[in-house]
Design an enzyme around this catalytic site. Sequence first.
Site, mmCIF file in Angstrom:
data_model
loop_
_atom_site.group_PDB
_atom_site.id
_atom_site.type_symbol
_atom_site.label_atom_id
_atom_site.label_comp_id
_atom_site.label_asym_id
_atom_site.label_seq_id
_atom_site.Cartn_x
_atom_site.Cartn_y
_atom_site.Cartn_z
ATOM 1 N N ARG A 1 0.834 -1.215 0.000
ATOM 2 C CA ARG A 1 0.000 0.000 0.000
ATOM 3 C C ARG A 1 0.865 1.260 0.000
ATOM 4 O O ARG A 1 0.540 2.247 -0.661
ATOM 5 C CB ARG A 1 -0.973 -0.005 1.187
ATOM 6 N N LYS B 1 -2.550 7.104 1.466
ATOM 7 C CA LYS B 1 -2.297 7.368 2.893
ATOM 8 C C LYS B 1 -1.224 8.448 2.951
ATOM 9 O O LYS B 1 -0.036 8.171 3.127
ATOM 10 C CB LYS B 1 -1.888 6.074 3.612
ATOM 11 N N GLU C 1 -16.072 6.475 6.058
ATOM 12 C CA GLU C 1 -15.272 5.771 7.069
ATOM 13 C C GLU C 1 -15.165 6.673 8.288
ATOM 14 O O GLU C 1 -15.712 7.775 8.294
ATOM 15 C CB GLU C 1 -13.891 5.448 6.502
HETATM 16 N N1 PXG Z 1 -9.224 4.878 7.450
HETATM 17 C C1 PXG Z 1 -8.311 5.825 7.696
HETATM 18 C C2 PXG Z 1 -8.576 7.213 7.286
HETATM 19 C C3 PXG Z 1 -7.123 5.477 8.350
HETATM 20 O O1 PXG Z 1 -6.201 6.404 8.599
HETATM 21 C C4 PXG Z 1 -7.909 3.185 8.469
HETATM 22 C C5 PXG Z 1 -9.045 3.591 7.798
HETATM 23 C C6 PXG Z 1 -7.721 1.747 8.808
HETATM 24 O O2 PXG Z 1 -6.744 1.181 7.929
HETATM 25 P P1 PXG Z 1 -5.818 -0.027 8.384
HETATM 26 O O3 PXG Z 1 -4.979 -0.301 7.196
HETATM 27 O O4 PXG Z 1 -5.036 0.441 9.577
HETATM 28 O O5 PXG Z 1 -6.720 -1.158 8.724
HETATM 29 C C7 PXG Z 1 -6.918 4.135 8.760
HETATM 30 C C8 PXG Z 1 -5.665 3.739 9.480
HETATM 31 C C9 PXG Z 1 -2.277 6.655 13.666
HETATM 32 C C10 PXG Z 1 -2.755 5.502 12.889
HETATM 33 O O6 PXG Z 1 -1.199 6.579 14.231
HETATM 34 C C11 PXG Z 1 -3.723 5.670 11.907
HETATM 35 C C12 PXG Z 1 -4.144 4.566 11.192
HETATM 36 C C13 PXG Z 1 -3.623 3.327 11.442
HETATM 37 C C14 PXG Z 1 -2.658 3.166 12.413
HETATM 38 C C15 PXG Z 1 -2.221 4.269 13.153
HETATM 39 O O7 PXG Z 1 -2.986 7.666 13.740
HETATM 40 N N2 PXG Z 1 -5.096 4.773 10.244
#
Ligand code: PXG
Length: 286
Positions: free
Chosen positions: A52, A151, A184
């Site tokens: 990703r 991201k 989301e």
């Molecule tokens: N939507 C958004 C906008 C995110 O930022 C997810 C969904 C979930 O994705 P994953 O791949 O984690 O299942 C995210 C993930 C942090 C932090 O430190 C943020 C995320 C993940 C881990 C840590 O703020 N966002």
Amino acid sequence: MSRLVYVAGNLVPAEQAMVSVFDHGLLYGDGIFEGIRVYSGKVFLLTEHVDRLYESAIAIRLQIPLSKAQMTTAVEDTVRANGIVDGYVRLVVTRGAGSLGLDIRRTANPQVIIIADTITMYPEDMYRTGMRLITASTIRNHPGALSPRIKSLNYLNNIMAKIEGTDAGTVEALMLNHNGEVAECTGDNIFIVKHGILKTPQPDAGILEGITRNAVMKLAREAGIPVVECVLTRHDIFIADECFLTGTAAEVIAVTSLDGRQIGSGQPGPITGRLLELFRRLTRGE
Ligand code: PXG
């Protein structure tokens, strides 16, 4: 004990880990990142996160100065050097330092930063009781402006929505897309269960295609639970039998109300509980 941070190809003590004030990651949010979990010393779904990251890089035309194999090794080395058994990895790639101005040709040295640390999650009792949600008035970025599938280091959109949740006394906030459909939460994907079917918005609904989301969809299908990606509205969430969020930090956590409407029984539902159990088994390598 001081953490060791990977920066400019070396592991250095956290106090000495620095990038330039002229880095376009800082000046313009020009860069990308990943948040990854470590369970029992193993970096969870690392291949998926690295893939990703490189897809985000393609979208913003950033040339990552490491191969995927080198990146994978660098992450694993950083985790090991810090003795992290259960924790969290923040992988960041910035555009690098350059003179002022948006032109990416002003920069020459993209910076890879890897931080391995512990993680604070939602309190354990929230996994038993579920969480309340509100809908933020801040909508998710229009995909034609900045695709939420990237991201990127531009998280202000999510931060603005998160402020609304915090002000309302919730730990997360639901974000709608530019069509008024459910997208989301600020750092988590959303699912509902209705009549035994698991439903979640499609990747092009203005969401990050979460790695936890994809893992949970696979676990559900393997467990014989039908899964569909479809348009969801707030109304679908109000009348759902169950609702839960997925994310690297959150894992799988139930949502028991949205904007003051109780969802289902008002308790975490049975399918949510089953998927949380299956997910935790996966994290234990079972
Ligand atoms: N939507 C958004 C906008 C995110 O930022 C997810 C969904 C979930 O994705 P994953 O791949 O984690 O299942 C995210 C993930 C942090 C932090 O430190 C943020 C995320 C993940 C881990 C840590 O703020 N966002």
